[in-house]
Scaffold this active site. Structure first.
Site, short mmCIF file in Angstrom:
data_model
loop_
_atom_site.label_atom_id
_atom_site.label_comp_id
_atom_site.label_asym_id
_atom_site.label_seq_id
_atom_site.Cartn_x
_atom_site.Cartn_y
_atom_site.Cartn_z
CG HIS A 99 -4.45 -3.37 2.92
ND1 HIS A 99 -4.69 -2.80 4.15
CD2 HIS A 99 -4.02 -2.35 2.14
CE1 HIS A 99 -4.43 -1.51 4.12
NE2 HIS A 99 -4.03 -1.21 2.89
CD GLU A 148 -3.32 -6.69 5.62
OE1 GLU A 148 -4.37 -6.01 5.63
OE2 GLU A 148 -2.38 -6.47 4.82
CB CYS A 175 -0.99 -0.03 1.16
SG CYS A 175 -2.44 1.01 0.89
#
Length: 380
Positions: A354, A356, A264
């Site tokens: 993102h 994760e 990001c």
């Protein structure tokens, strides 16, 4: 932001955009006033992770899903130690949370942390307005803070804009901390915290990585003091054009050819480190349903996003940089925005979204494995 907690459930509230459009509803969370950049998130779940994502610092988040708060709030799912959004906008909040993990209501949590919100407004109309006009400054006013709209609009226009905002140090850790590897330790990673989410070092720890999370102000010497096998640059808020220090540190990492991974804000920093520019998107990408193509494999992933800026890099060619050849590795299929970069002559890559992905989706979890592969290759 000023707040009180008297009569939050019944207090009238008004949301005023900087172009003069206003929406009237009821207070949700704390009563008072708040200012920020109005943005919308298309996620239908994971609101607790959204609220606690440091990348939302100084932003007022409009939820496009009409029903919010159904699963309440717990102490296990936050991505950081606090709620970071400047304000919260929902259409139809849950009256009573219903989930076996719930410990309190979302309304109670917003009030406890002093987050001013508004409910009962037409979030569909507000979202369409932001799509047409673009993200802009906004104020939410409730209780005694409500005044005539001309006065409130003047106050909104006094609020700072997101362009030119240098915010990462405001949300990052002040002291280095370590997230130990789960199971056998295989690697050490220095992670620059620009607004890191708690799940990110956890994803690395699951792969046998001991993660040293360093402040945004960490120097190159401090990065290499932990003797890292790889260096990670996290997500975070603000305008990447202001991130001169992280860019300088990343260039030092690239000069040493240490395996590097950015997410990001880290993707935008890699873009700048390679000599590309950045720019502000009209209304950004925020939500958990954005289609991105990994151009290295052709696979299309459903991904989680939270970014209002993007890298200006050519999609149709390999670029020559002072660190070797670079190319766009990922692209958003909705609007062709750059969603990833990689160097072809040394071990460095980044993505704009993102991976994760708490609370999901998990299509992009392989990127942490890719980072591990780079470190394995360097060690070999």
């Amino acid at each position: 932001m000023t707040t009180s907690t008297r009569g939050a459930a019944k207090a009238p509230a008004v949301l005023v955009l900087e172009d003069g459009r206003a929406f009237r509803g009821r207070a949700y969370g704390a009563v008072g006033e708040t200012f920020g950049e109005a943005v919308f998130s298309t996620g239908m779940t994971g609101y607790q992770e959204t609220l606690t994502d440091p990348s939302y610092h100084r932003q007022v988040v409009v939820m496009t899903a009409p029903h919010v708060g159904n699963t309440g709030v717990n102490d296990e799912d936050p991505e950081s130690q606090q709620i970071w959004v400047a304000g919260y906008v929902v259409r139809d909040p849950a009256r009573v949370p219903s989930n076996w993990r719930s410990q309190r209501s979302l309304d109670e949590e917003l009030e406890r942390q002093g987050v001013v919100g508004i409910s009962g407004i037409d979030t569909r109309a507000l979202t369409r307005h932001l799509r047409e006009r673009g993200a802009m400054r906004v104020g939410i006013f409730s209780g005694d803070a409500v005044a005539d709209e001309a006065t409130l609009l003047a106050r909104v226009k006094e609020a700072p804009e997101m362009v030119g905002a240098d915010l990462s140090a405001e949300v990052a850790t002040k002291e280095t901390y370590v997230v130990p590897a789960i199971g056998t330790k295989k690697f050490t990673v220095a992670a620059i915290d620009l607004g890191i989410k708690g799940m990110t070092p956890h994803r690395m720890a699951e792969r046998g990585i001991e993660v040293h999370v360093l402040p945004a102000t960490a120097t190159l010497d401090e990065v290499y003091a932990v003797e890292p096998d790889g260096v990670f640059f996290s997500n975070g808020p603000g305008d990447p054009a202001t991130a001169d220090h992280p860019v300088s540190v990343m260039q030092g990492v690239l000069e040493r050819k240490t395996p590097l991974f950015g997410i990001c804000f880290g993707n935008q920093i890699l873009g700048r480190a390679l000599g590309f520019g950045t720019y502000k998107l009209k209304y950004g990408h925020r939500g958990i349903n954005q289609p991105v193509q990994d151009r290295t494999t052709g696979k299309v992933e459903v991904t989680a996003h939270n970014h209002g800026f993007a890298v200006d890099a050519p999609l149709d060619k390999v670029s020559d940089t002072k660190f070797g050849r670079a190319e766009v590795s990922h692209v958003c299929l909705n609007d062709q925005v750059v969603e990833g970069l990689q160097l072809l002559d040394q071990p460095a890559f980044s993505v704009q979204y993102h991976p994760e992905a708490a609370a999901g989706p998990h299509d992009a979890a392989y990127l942490f494995d890719r980072f591990v592969s780079l470190m394995e290759g360097q060690r070999a």
